[in-house]
Design an enzyme around this catalytic site. Structure first.
Site: not given
Ligand code: NAP
Length: 344
Positions: A76, A81, A110, A143
């Site tokens: 994704d 980003y 996006k 997005h």
């Molecule tokens: P998330 O996936 O909910 O959380 C990411 C965080 O969790 C990072 O700090 C990561 O740390 C940690 N983490 C990952 N796996 C873990 C595990 N097994 N144990 C402990 N900690 C863990 O947050 P997000 O990045 O907001 O959401 C995921 C993806 O969704 C984004 O990266 C993006 O691609 C997409 N997104 C899209 C939108 C949109 O507007 N469409 C908005 C937000 C997000 P480390 O990386 O340091 O391991």
């Protein structure tokens, strides 16, 4: 570092060792049979993907390579980003070393808010393709429904610091997105962060249906109505921030930490899993696609291992009981609520 070593060095060793051939065949079969949802186009979208928001340029190439070695086939990405070149380098490395073929991967990107004007959509898509080093995207999402002032400044402001918006309706952007599919620049198109009315507006006007709606989704924000609406309309849902996005830049000390929630921790202990694995499984067991972000090899691996267990209906209800309609990504911090198309 174990999974990196396992994935690269050991795979190389295994490939050259006859004795391990049955093991390799098993790995390959497991990867290619990764669960997926069928989109309205008939294309298949793997239910688990690697998120790349906040993955620093210096870390994300390695994260993508590790993920592909672990078996991820869905990435994704987004222009916003600011790391698509480095994601592309990871993809290229794994295609070049023969681990995957381009067509094995499902790559989402996006369209950013500054490129909503119909005259800008194709150029923006081509910029992303260029950065990722790809000839087509599997999925291109709008997005956010709000348009910003046209141009290459991601977050445009005037001299007084006021945000500069644009009034292109999302439906107009969508028509330009449809042309990308016709031209073969992407296989599917979809929406992100739109509310029900905004999705309905697209459904009413579209030639090509949105393949997915990508929204924030986790036990603190279960969005039952939205899931039902999407189900009725044949639109898949992709859960973003499934772990509660603890690394989001604007998180405050007193904001909830989903992975530390006592209910999540208790279920995790009972099942011998990590809280993150429980949260990923929560999204998958609701029939959604899930895109947890990590740049840590052991977590990338552990998150992928959620494909081999399930939560009970009682555990699902316990987790749904945590709902507070709490959003980590409401974007109040950039004055979006003043935008006429702000969805929340
Ligand atoms: P998330 O996936 O909910 O959380 C990411 C965080 O969790 C990072 O700090 C990561 O740390 C940690 N983490 C990952 N796996 C873990 C595990 N097994 N144990 C402990 N900690 C863990 O947050 P997000 O990045 O907001 O959401 C995921 C993806 O969704 C984004 O990266 C993006 O691609 C997409 N997104 C899209 C939108 C949109 O507007 N469409 C908005 C937000 C997000 P480390 O990386 O340091 O391991």
């Amino acid at each position: 570092m174990f999974p990196t070593i396992f994935s690269s060095q050991c795979h190389r060793t295994l490939r050259s060792a006859k004795v391990f051939l049955p093991y390799i065949a098993l790995q390959v079969r497991t990867m290619s049979s990764q669960p997926s949802l069928t989109l309205p186009s008939g294309n298949k979208m793997p239910v688990l993907g690697l998120g790349t928001w906040k993955s620093k340029p210096g870390e994300v190439t390695a994260a993508v390579k590790t993920a592909i070695d672990c078996g991820y086939r869905h990435l994704d990405c987004a222009r916003a980003y600011q790391n698509e070149d480095e994601v592309g380098a990871g993809i290229k490395a794994k295609v070049d070393d023969g681990t995957i073929k381009r067509e094995d991967l499902f790559v989402t990107s996006k369209l950013w808010c500054t490129h909503h004007h119909p005259d800008d959509v194709e150029r923006a898509c081509k910029q992303t393709l260029d950065s990722l080093g790809l000839e087509y995207l599997d999925l291109f999402l709008i997005h956010w429904p709000m348009a910003y002032k046209r141009g290459d400044v991601l977050f445009p402001k005037d001299a007084d610091g006021n945000w500069q918006f644009d009034d292109t309706p999302q439906v107009e952007t969508w028509k330009a997105m449809e042309k990308l599919v016709e031209k073969g620049l992407c296989k599917d198109i979809g929406l992100s962060n739109s509310n029900k009315k905004q999705v309905q507006d697209i459904l009413d006007a579209c030639k090509i249906k949105p393949a997915t709606l990508q929204i924030e989704l986790h036990p603190l924000l279960i969005q039952e109505d939205m899931l039902q609406f999407c189900k009725e309309n044949g639109v898949t849902v992709t859960a973003y921030s499934p772990l509660g996005s603890p690394d989001r830049p604007w998180i405050k000390d007193d904001d909830p930490r989903l992975m530390e929630d006592p209910t999540v921790v208790e279920i995790a202990k009972k099942k011998g899993k990590s809280p993150a694995q429980i949260l990923i499984r929560f999204a998958l067991d609701r029939g959604n696609i899930c895109i947890p972000k990590s740049v840590t090899p052991s977590r990338i691996q552990a998150n992928f291992e959620t494909l081999n267990f399930k939560l009970t209906s009682q555990e699902m209800e316990q987790l749904k009981g945590l709902n507070k309609d709490y959003r980590g990504c409401a974007l109040e911090w950039i004055a979006h609520p003043h935008h006429p198309f702000f969805p929340i």
